[in-house]
Design a protein around this motif. Structure first.
Motif, mmCIF file in Angstrom:
data_model
loop_
_atom_site.group_PDB
_atom_site.id
_atom_site.type_symbol
_atom_site.label_atom_id
_atom_site.label_comp_id
_atom_site.label_asym_id
_atom_site.label_seq_id
_atom_site.Cartn_x
_atom_site.Cartn_y
_atom_site.Cartn_z
ATOM 1 N N ALA A 63 0.824 -1.207 0.000
ATOM 2 C CA ALA A 63 0.000 0.000 0.000
ATOM 3 C C ALA A 63 0.859 1.259 0.000
ATOM 4 O O ALA A 63 0.485 2.266 -0.599
ATOM 5 C CB ALA A 63 -0.930 -0.023 1.213
ATOM 6 N N ARG A 64 2.024 1.182 0.653
ATOM 7 C CA ARG A 64 2.868 2.379 0.701
ATOM 8 C C ARG A 64 3.457 2.724 -0.663
ATOM 9 O O ARG A 64 3.903 3.837 -0.891
ATOM 10 C CB ARG A 64 3.991 2.185 1.725
ATOM 11 C CG ARG A 64 4.948 1.055 1.413
ATOM 12 C CD ARG A 64 6.096 1.049 2.424
ATOM 13 N NE ARG A 64 7.037 -0.048 2.170
ATOM 14 C CZ ARG A 64 6.925 -1.253 2.680
ATOM 15 N NH1 ARG A 64 5.899 -1.527 3.474
ATOM 16 N NH2 ARG A 64 7.815 -2.199 2.405
ATOM 17 N N ASP A 65 3.508 1.697 -1.591
ATOM 18 C CA ASP A 65 4.059 1.910 -2.925
ATOM 19 C C ASP A 65 2.969 2.080 -3.986
ATOM 20 O O ASP A 65 3.288 2.176 -5.182
ATOM 21 C CB ASP A 65 4.954 0.732 -3.310
ATOM 22 C CG ASP A 65 6.101 0.552 -2.325
ATOM 23 O OD1 ASP A 65 6.608 1.581 -1.838
ATOM 24 O OD2 ASP A 65 6.508 -0.610 -2.068
ATOM 25 N N CYS A 66 1.718 2.070 -3.572
ATOM 26 C CA CYS A 66 0.604 2.123 -4.531
ATOM 27 C C CYS A 66 0.563 3.480 -5.231
ATOM 28 O O CYS A 66 0.729 4.526 -4.595
ATOM 29 C CB CYS A 66 -0.713 1.846 -3.812
ATOM 30 S SG CYS A 66 -2.120 1.733 -4.950
ATOM 31 N N TRP A 67 0.323 3.462 -6.568
ATOM 32 C CA TRP A 67 0.303 4.709 -7.350
ATOM 33 C C TRP A 67 -1.095 5.312 -7.445
ATOM 34 O O TRP A 67 -1.259 6.424 -7.933
ATOM 35 C CB TRP A 67 0.824 4.408 -8.758
ATOM 36 C CG TRP A 67 0.010 3.401 -9.508
ATOM 37 C CD1 TRP A 67 -1.070 3.617 -10.277
ATOM 38 C CD2 TRP A 67 0.217 1.999 -9.482
ATOM 39 N NE1 TRP A 67 -1.555 2.442 -10.770
ATOM 40 C CE2 TRP A 67 -0.771 1.414 -10.291
ATOM 41 C CE3 TRP A 67 1.158 1.156 -8.883
ATOM 42 C CZ2 TRP A 67 -0.861 0.036 -10.505
ATOM 43 C CZ3 TRP A 67 1.057 -0.190 -9.112
ATOM 44 C CH2 TRP A 67 0.071 -0.753 -9.900
ATOM 45 N N LYS A 68 -2.091 4.567 -6.979
ATOM 46 C CA LYS A 68 -3.452 5.078 -7.003
ATOM 47 C C LYS A 68 -3.692 5.985 -5.797
ATOM 48 O O LYS A 68 -3.012 5.883 -4.793
ATOM 49 C CB LYS A 68 -4.435 3.915 -7.013
ATOM 50 C CG LYS A 68 -4.394 3.104 -8.302
ATOM 51 C CD LYS A 68 -5.493 2.058 -8.313
ATOM 52 C CE LYS A 68 -5.472 1.294 -9.632
ATOM 53 N NZ LYS A 68 -6.556 0.285 -9.688
ATOM 54 N N PRO A 69 -4.659 6.872 -5.902
ATOM 55 C CA PRO A 69 -4.963 7.772 -4.761
ATOM 56 C C PRO A 69 -5.279 6.970 -3.515
ATOM 57 O O PRO A 69 -5.931 5.935 -3.583
ATOM 58 C CB PRO A 69 -6.177 8.567 -5.254
ATOM 59 C CG PRO A 69 -6.128 8.471 -6.742
ATOM 60 C CD PRO A 69 -5.529 7.125 -7.058
ATOM 61 N N LYS A 70 -4.799 7.474 -2.434
ATOM 62 C CA LYS A 70 -5.035 6.790 -1.169
ATOM 63 C C LYS A 70 -6.487 6.939 -0.766
ATOM 64 O O LYS A 70 -7.063 8.039 -0.837
ATOM 65 C CB LYS A 70 -4.131 7.368 -0.060
ATOM 66 C CG LYS A 70 -2.653 7.362 -0.406
ATOM 67 C CD LYS A 70 -2.140 5.958 -0.605
ATOM 68 C CE LYS A 70 -0.652 5.975 -0.900
ATOM 69 N NZ LYS A 70 -0.117 4.617 -1.150
ATOM 70 N N LYS A 71 -7.106 5.859 -0.337
ATOM 71 C CA LYS A 71 -8.501 5.916 0.071
ATOM 72 C C LYS A 71 -8.606 5.865 1.580
ATOM 73 O O LYS A 71 -7.715 5.390 2.263
ATOM 74 C CB LYS A 71 -9.272 4.755 -0.538
ATOM 75 C CG LYS A 71 -8.870 3.375 0.011
ATOM 76 C CD LYS A 71 -9.674 2.294 -0.631
ATOM 77 C CE LYS A 71 -9.292 0.918 -0.057
ATOM 78 N NZ LYS A 71 -10.082 -0.170 -0.681
ATOM 79 N N LYS A 72 -9.695 6.352 2.067
ATOM 80 C CA LYS A 72 -9.974 6.302 3.499
ATOM 81 C C LYS A 72 -10.684 4.990 3.775
ATOM 82 O O LYS A 72 -11.827 4.797 3.342
ATOM 83 C CB LYS A 72 -10.831 7.481 3.930
ATOM 84 C CG LYS A 72 -10.159 8.836 3.688
ATOM 85 C CD LYS A 72 -11.063 9.972 4.117
ATOM 86 C CE LYS A 72 -10.403 11.326 3.864
ATOM 87 N NZ LYS A 72 -11.277 12.455 4.261
ATOM 88 N N LYS A 73 -10.010 4.136 4.497
ATOM 89 C CA LYS A 73 -10.476 2.756 4.625
ATOM 90 C C LYS A 73 -11.853 2.655 5.268
ATOM 91 O O LYS A 73 -12.751 2.000 4.767
ATOM 92 C CB LYS A 73 -9.462 1.928 5.408
ATOM 93 C CG LYS A 73 -8.133 1.810 4.702
ATOM 94 C CD LYS A 73 -7.175 0.960 5.504
ATOM 95 C CE LYS A 73 -5.844 0.829 4.783
ATOM 96 N NZ LYS A 73 -4.874 0.006 5.541
ATOM 97 N N HIS A 74 -11.993 3.316 6.378
ATOM 98 C CA HIS A 74 -13.244 3.142 7.125
ATOM 99 C C HIS A 74 -14.420 3.770 6.393
ATOM 100 O O HIS A 74 -15.507 3.199 6.317
ATOM 101 C CB HIS A 74 -13.094 3.721 8.519
ATOM 102 C CG HIS A 74 -12.049 3.015 9.329
ATOM 103 N ND1 HIS A 74 -12.199 1.727 9.749
ATOM 104 C CD2 HIS A 74 -10.829 3.433 9.775
ATOM 105 C CE1 HIS A 74 -11.128 1.348 10.424
ATOM 106 N NE2 HIS A 74 -10.276 2.380 10.442
ATOM 107 N N GLU A 75 -14.256 4.961 5.846
ATOM 108 C CA GLU A 75 -15.364 5.622 5.166
ATOM 109 C C GLU A 75 -15.767 4.866 3.911
ATOM 110 O O GLU A 75 -16.939 4.673 3.606
ATOM 111 C CB GLU A 75 -14.961 7.058 4.826
ATOM 112 C CG GLU A 75 -14.745 7.914 6.057
ATOM 113 C CD GLU A 75 -14.358 9.346 5.670
ATOM 114 O OE1 GLU A 75 -14.329 9.620 4.452
ATOM 115 O OE2 GLU A 75 -14.114 10.155 6.573
#
Length: 288
Positions: A262-274
């Motif tokens: 996940a730290r290397d992912c190029w996609k926008p970071k998502k808010k897990k809980h929401e």
């Protein structure tokens, strides 16, 4: 040569006192021991007669005292003083030979003062050993007819101790009169402070060194990097099945695709809980 107590001692018991051997290099120590032994047996008057001592008493003590001195001389020195008929003459001859005349005595005393001034406590040297050197200087002064008083010895000790004892030195100078305090008392205070400091270090686990802390941090970072294959895995293990799973990366918790973290992912970071809540609300039908 053993010296039997003059007069038999208490209850007639006798404790022989052996005489140290004078070799030529140990005159100061030899003279101190011999004087103490003769004085303990009441024979020192044969060397330095008391003002009120009777001649008959001195003559009676002279023979055993002279024999005792001869027993502590090497053969070459004995041959040089064997012609002396009294203990006082033997003692004076030895003193003149090893201490010297007034000019030689003054020169030796000047050399001794220089040695005392240059005396410094070496790194790692025990406090008792260094204090013994200072006390030995006092004995050498006395053998030359001079005096090294406690004030000079205390000043030398306080001025030349290592840095870890300076706290104790400051306390001694503040609460004691260094001009009148006894040398042994100052030494005892320094030793007590040194032992208390050692106990405190042991109680605190010893001194921690900065390079050890840095080395531990580096080792921890290396271990963390080596174990990186197990991070962000969906089932919490670094290998799925034996050697086939060795070295594989887990599933990305951001986009769900395997092969990266996940730290290397190029996609926008998502808010897990929401996002999880929105997905659940959109997928499930409303109950109302």
């Amino acid at each position: 040569m053993a010296l039997v107590p003059h007069g038999g001692g208490a209850g007639g018991s006798a404790v022989p006192l052996s005489c140290p051997v004078l070799t030529g290099d140990n005159y100061t120590i030899w003279a101190i021991k011999v004087e103490a032994n003769l004085d303990a047996q009441g024979l020192w008057e044969a060397v330095v007669p008391a003002e009120d001592a009777a001649a008959a008493v001195i003559a009676k003590k002279d023979k055993p005292a002279r024999a005792y001195l001869f027993g502590g001389l090497s053969e070459d020195i004995l041959l040089q003083v064997s012609s002396k008929k009294t203990t006082a003459e033997v003692w004076a001859s030895l003193k003149a030979r090893f201490v010297g005349a007034d000019r030689v005595r003054a020169a030796r005393l000047s050399t001794l003062r220089g040695d005392f001034d240059r005396l410094v406590m070496a790194d790692g040297e025990a406090l008792d050993v260094y204090a013994g050197k200072i006390s030995g200087m006092a004995a050498k002064y006395a053998s030359l007819g001079a005096t090294l008083d406690d004030a000079e010895m205390v000043k030398k000790l306080l001025d030349t101790v290592p840095d870890d004892l300076y706290t104790a030195v400051a306390g001694i100078e503040q609460f004691c009169d260094v001009e009148t305090v006894c040398f042994d008392e100052v030494l005892g205070r320094l030793k007590a402070f040194q032992e208390r400091s050692a106990r405190r270090k042991v109680a605190l686990g010893g001194e921690r060194r900065e390079d050890q802390l840095l080395l531990t941090a580096a080792q921890w970072e290396a271990r963390r990097r080596a174990r990186g294959g197990g991070y962000d895995d969906d089932d919490g293990s670094s290998t799925a099945s034996g050697a086939a799973g060795k070295g594989r990366k887990g599933r990305c918790h951001n986009c769900g695709v395997r092969g990266h973290f996940a730290r290397d992912c190029w996609k926008p970071k998502k808010k897990k809980h929401e996002d999880a809540l929105l997905c659940d609300a959109g997928d499930q039908p409303s109950l109302l």
